[in-house]
Structures are given as C-alpha cells and as structure tokens.
Enzyme design. Sequence first.
Site: not given
Length: 187
Positions: A14, A16, A82, A99, A101, A135-136, A168
């Site tokens: 955590g 972020n 996840m 999100n 990444h 995804v992504d 990030e």
Amino acid sequence: MRKCRWAVLISGRGSNLATFLDSQDEVQLALVISNKAEAYGLQRARRMGIPCEVIEGKANWQQVQATLKHHRIDAIFLCGFMKIIPEEFLEFWQGRIFNIHPSLLPAFTGLKSIERAVEAEADVGATVHGVIPEVDRGEIFLQKEAVNKSNLKILSIEKINFYVHVVEHELVRKWVRHWQSNMTFSS
Ligand code: GRF
C-alpha cells in the site's frame, strides 16, 4: 460542492495508497478494500481511521457494489489490486476507475512488468490508465519513465523497483488531483 470520495483497492504493502493518506486535506479517501487480510496497506489505513473491507476468496461483487454505495464512493483507484474484476462491475464504473501499472504501457502488461522490461533492456516506468476488461489495456492518462534503458546495467533490481515506485506515487498523486478537479460531485 463536496470533495470526490475515493475508494482504493489494494492487495499488499500500500505505498501508493499512502499517497492518499498523506494528503487528506486535498483528497478524500473514504474506503479501502483489500483482497488480503494481511495486506500492510490495511494497517496504514486503519491507523488513519479509514474504513476498510476485506474481500478474501471468491468475491461477491454485488456486495462490493453495495459497500461502495454505502460509503458514497465517486471513484476507484486500483493500487496493486491483484484480483480479476468482472466486466459488469467495470462497465458500471467506466470513466471512474483507474489503475497504476509499473511499465510504460502498452509495453509489458500483466505481471512482473519491471523484471520483463529489464530483461528486454527497455525503458522502465509507470502508467496511470483507465480500467477496462482487458488487463492493463485501458486509455493511458499519465505515463513517466523511471529508469532509462541506458542506466539499467548500473542499477540493482531493488533500486529500479524503488525508482518505479517513486514515479508511481508521483503519477497517482497527479492524476487524482487532476481528475477530481475536473469533476463536480453532488451531495
Ligand atoms: C505497484 O507497483 C503497482 O503498480 C502494482 O502493484 C504495486 C503495488 O505497490 N500494480 P504498493 O502496494 O502500492 O506499494
């Protein structure tokens, strides 16, 4: 006019999430959801008095929706979450779910992105994007290089990971402020 109420979804440490916790004057973190009860991010959030929920095992996404509604959530940020999210849920939150990444998307989607970028001798960085069922692959909103490929050989993987996380945090902070300042939230 009230502030945007964010939910942050996590699975691990955590860091972020901490960018939300560190700036509660500007950013209203209203809920944290983790799919792991032992996620360190939950401890961080609980210490700050933020409501937390754990969804272990097979998630009941209707229940998750009800929880988000109960906490009057406006937008969601996935910070290392996840778990696969069902399409219906993503459709409902379209344009309000983001999100972070650890790669310069569209390169290196999926898991172990940093390691794969290093292996391929490619630039390493991070991306904030919208979340869609693929995804992504959602729209890219912010992106920044953390380590240029010319420097990969002189850095350890730990250092590279560290630099990616620094980037990030910067991108998450920037996107949250930017996005919420362009929206109005009715009471
Ligand atoms: C971050 O690198 C994020 O990009 C990835 O998972 C990691 C989560 O880190 N999807 P943290 O829990 O925010 O420290």
